[in-house]
Write a protein that holds these residues in place. Sequence first.
Motif, PDB file in Angstrom:
ATOM      1  N   THR A 341       0.289 -17.470  21.083  1.00  6.04           N
ATOM      2  CA  THR A 341       0.846 -16.135  21.322  1.00  6.04           C
ATOM      3  C   THR A 341       2.313 -16.134  20.915  1.00  6.04           C
ATOM      4  N   LEU A 342       2.642 -15.237  20.022  1.00  4.01           N
ATOM      5  CA  LEU A 342       4.003 -15.101  19.527  1.00  4.01           C
ATOM      6  C   LEU A 342       4.611 -13.848  20.136  1.00  4.01           C
ATOM      7  N   ARG A 357       7.344 -11.827   8.434  1.00  8.75           N
ATOM      8  CA  ARG A 357       7.105 -12.509   7.165  1.00  8.75           C
ATOM      9  C   ARG A 357       6.590 -13.920   7.394  1.00  8.75           C
ATOM     10  N   GLY A 358       5.804 -14.389   6.448  1.00  9.71           N
ATOM     11  CA  GLY A 358       5.400 -15.789   6.415  1.00  9.71           C
ATOM     12  C   GLY A 358       4.374 -16.202   7.450  1.00  9.71           C
ATOM     13  N   LEU A 359       3.669 -15.247   8.015  1.00  5.66           N
ATOM     14  CA  LEU A 359       2.696 -15.551   9.063  1.00  5.66           C
ATOM     15  C   LEU A 359       1.339 -15.856   8.431  1.00  5.66           C
ATOM     16  N   LEU A 407       7.022  -7.543  21.901  1.00  9.18           N
ATOM     17  CA  LEU A 407       5.642  -7.401  21.429  1.00  9.18           C
ATOM     18  C   LEU A 407       4.952  -8.752  21.487  1.00  9.18           C
ATOM     19  N   ALA A 408       3.734  -8.767  22.004  1.00 12.60           N
ATOM     20  CA  ALA A 408       2.941  -9.993  22.088  1.00 12.60           C
ATOM     21  C   ALA A 408       1.902  -9.985  20.972  1.00 12.60           C
ATOM     22  N   LEU A 409       1.970 -10.991  20.092  1.00 14.61           N
ATOM     23  CA  LEU A 409       0.993 -11.134  19.007  1.00 14.61           C
ATOM     24  C   LEU A 409       0.037 -12.252  19.376  1.00 14.61           C
ATOM     25  N   GLU A 410      -1.201 -11.884  19.686  1.00 15.64           N
ATOM     26  CA  GLU A 410      -2.224 -12.885  19.985  1.00 15.64           C
ATOM     27  C   GLU A 410      -2.798 -13.364  18.650  1.00 15.64           C
ATOM     28  N   LEU A 411      -2.683 -14.661  18.395  1.00 16.07           N
ATOM     29  CA  LEU A 411      -3.039 -15.231  17.099  1.00 16.07           C
ATOM     30  C   LEU A 411      -4.433 -15.838  17.135  1.00 16.07           C
ATOM     31  N   ASP A 412      -5.060 -15.871  15.984  1.00 15.57           N
ATOM     32  CA  ASP A 412      -6.386 -16.479  15.847  1.00 15.57           C
ATOM     33  C   ASP A 412      -6.222 -17.950  15.483  1.00 15.57           C
ATOM     34  N   GLY A 413      -5.629 -18.702  16.421  1.00 20.62           N
ATOM     35  CA  GLY A 413      -5.335 -20.108  16.177  1.00 20.62           C
ATOM     36  C   GLY A 413      -3.863 -20.372  16.431  1.00 20.62           C
ATOM     37  N   GLU A 414      -3.451 -21.616  16.243  1.00 25.72           N
ATOM     38  CA  GLU A 414      -2.047 -21.957  16.460  1.00 25.72           C
ATOM     39  C   GLU A 414      -1.179 -21.401  15.333  1.00 25.72           C
ATOM     40  N   ASP A 416       0.992 -20.818  12.340  1.00 26.12           N
ATOM     41  CA  ASP A 416       1.194 -21.524  11.074  1.00 26.12           C
ATOM     42  C   ASP A 416       2.070 -20.638  10.209  1.00 26.12           C
ATOM     43  N   LEU A 417       3.230 -21.161   9.802  1.00 26.15           N
ATOM     44  CA  LEU A 417       4.193 -20.372   9.052  1.00 26.15           C
ATOM     45  C   LEU A 417       4.342 -20.889   7.632  1.00 26.15           C
ATOM     46  N   TYR A 418       4.531 -19.969   6.723  1.00 22.89           N
ATOM     47  CA  TYR A 418       4.903 -20.308   5.362  1.00 22.89           C
ATOM     48  C   TYR A 418       6.428 -20.349   5.278  1.00 22.89           C
ATOM     49  N   ARG A 419       6.978 -21.450   4.779  1.00 21.52           N
ATOM     50  CA  ARG A 419       8.431 -21.622   4.736  1.00 21.52           C
ATOM     51  C   ARG A 419       8.937 -21.841   3.306  1.00 21.52           C
TER      52      ARG A 419
END
Length: 424
Positions: A341-342, A357-359, A407-414, A416-419
């Motif tokens: 959760t982000l 970005r990068g999500l 805002l709470a973003l419930e993610l479909d997994g842990e 992972d960011l693009y950097r």
Amino acid sequence: MPMQPWFPDAKLGIFVHYGIYAVDGVPESWAFYTGEVPRDRYMRQLHGFTASRYDPRTWADLFVRAGARYAVLTARHHDGVALWDTAHGDLDVVRRTPAGRDLITSHADALRERDLKVGLYYSHSDWNHPDYASVIHPDPPHHDHVDSNPYVVPKDGVEDPEAWARYLTYRDGQVTELVERFRPDLLWFDGEWERSEAQWRIPELARRILAINPQTVLNARMLSHGDYATPEQGLPVRAPKGPWELCLTVNDSWGYRHTDDRHKTVGMLVRYFAETIGMGGNLLLDVGPREDGTVTEPQAQRLTGLGTWIARHSDAVYGTVAGLPPGHHHGASTLSKDGRTLFLTCFDAPREHVAVRGLRTPVKRVSVVGSGAELGHTSSGGLHEVPGMTWIDAPAPGDVDPYATVLALELDGELDLYRGSGRV
């Protein structure tokens, strides 16, 4: 020794600068060090320090309302005045002030009654001790006149190692009293810049403390034996390595000053707090009680206001770690410990969309923390390994917080960011 887990989970602590300096409302200890106030006038404040309305349970209740999980009280500042009945010297509020009693025992008991961790501040330096100005820092820092102030350096530059040894015995004796009598969860040292680590005998002091209570957390002013960094009064642009804590005053002063009405607004404190925890740190927010022991109404109001925001957004505060690195979201953020959760903090009311970005991890659901309102979201763009932009619908005006919307973003997994830099 690994950091005690309670510390990075605490997020907010309250710093309390309380001492005789509140009688005249002068800068704590520094007033006579810098010559702003003659030393004898500064010390006459002993006769006006009553602690007549000192009620640690009222403090503890306020700290809980603020959302704090620990508090740090100035057991002894650079002026050498101890808040307990020390057996090492006689400069304490028990024997030398109308307060006439130990102020630390009831404070520690009140904190523990409310499940708050106990922190005690102690200055390595003591500008009133007759043996303190007896040695010279081998490489003094270029500030605060460490190489010339008569309260720090020996007269005519002639060192007295025997006097310094007596001073360390005094310092070690007082620290031992604090650890044995009050069992603090945290010791917040200060004054370290005036001597070298070898002169302070920091390794020996650390061993002494940890032999009595191995769980004691030590701040960075124990130099190489500190557990966490302590930036002061300014939010760092980059987080220090490892655990850290920003110590910050509610107005411009550490102790009580009746002339200082430059209080930060609740909105400012929310921003300091959100940005600090978003970078993985704690906020240690300072108040300066009056000499009678009461916290001023402007400071109490600000602690309560911050606490109201924290309570409404507790899911995004407690049980989280540092959020997104800079560049992914225009604001602070935190991440649940499981990485799924982000939490995005928006300091201004979102217009049309909030962009991330990068999500790489797909978003399952977005909601407003506090109201629970669900928000639509989509993504666009992206090529090969570069993910597209995530677009989140702006919340309705009724779901926007006056200080900061989360805002709470419930993610479909842990997470992972693009950097990377994209296809070039």
